[in-house]
Enzyme design. Structure first.
Site: not given
Length: 252
Positions: A64, A104, A107, A127
């Protein structure tokens, strides 16, 4: 310069490429929305049979965009744009990973159907290192992919997995020398040449079957098997075997 690009390198194949090299392909809301739009566009393109998701030659995506994340409060986090478009894609999506796929970025890879990695690829859910919980599906998909204990090791430590370790754990299907895109495109072209209704059914049955009982999954598989007897491509497949020739599938 577009931050998400679509290329069509071969018949039946599309590449979705992340293109924010100045921030190592960090994922902001614009990028996430464009990725979802790209998948929607390609799923309605009858010329495309398989999709490759990739980043740059030295980094896939670092996760992110923290400059965007840092400004959020709880309400902003609730409203933050996320999507599962790759997971629900009717067409197969192959991740071609060069360099780092963190947070992310990883992911999104977990939403893909399988992964081709370069030797320099690394995978991590980072994270926890900044006090965050993954928000794009990693806590659910990673244990289903590499097992509970291996997933918790990755999630709780934030330690990157090398391409070789990811392959050993069954996360990566192939590790290749050089750039992973060439091999991913080759496999996408092979899949695109297969009967597309059968490909779609196999993908759907596997996805739905993983989240139901074994018996229900077997029932889904049986129904998919039965449906193929209404397709022209199955008849062509039978005929090609009888006649000793290559099949000519039309997607019908």
């Amino acid at each position: 310069m577009a931050v998400v690009e679509i290329e069509k390198p071969r018949d039946g194949v599309a590449i979705i490429r992340l293109n924010r090299p100045e921030v190592r392909n960090a994922l902001n809301t614009e990028v996430r929305e464009l990725l979802a739009a790209a998948i929607d566009t390609l799923n309605t393109d009858d010329d495309i049979g398989a999709i490759v998701l990739t980043g740059g030659d030295t980094v896939f995506a670092v996760g992110a965009d923290l400059s965007e994340q840092a400004e959020r409060d709880v309400v902003g986090a609730i409203r933050a744009y996320t999507h599962q478009a790759f997971w629900y894609s009717a067409k197969p999506v192959i991740a071609a990973v060069n360099g780092d796929a963190f947070g992310g970025g990883n992911e999104f890879i977990l939403q893909c159907d399988f992964v081709i990695a370069a030797e320099n690829a690394r995978f991590a859910q980072t994270e926890v290192t900044i006090g965050l919980v993954p928000g794009g599906g990693a806590t659910q998909r990673l244990p289903r992919t590499i097992g509970r204990q291996n997933a918790l090791y990755a999630l709780l430590t934030g330690t990157p997995l090398s391409a070789a370790d990811a392959h050993r754990l069954g996360y990566v299907s192939e590790v290749v020398e050089g750039n992973a895109i060439d091999r991913a495109v080759e496999l996408a072209a092979l899949i695109a040449s297969r009967p597309r209704l059968a490909v779609r059914q196999i993908k759907e049955v596997v996805r739905l079957g993983l989240d139901t009982s074994f018996e229900a999954g077997i029932a889904l598989e049986r129904r998919g098997y039965q449906l193929m007897f209404g397709t022209k491509d199955l008849r062509e497949g039978f005929a090609s075997v009888r006649e000793g020739r290559q099949p000519k599938f039309t997607g019908d």
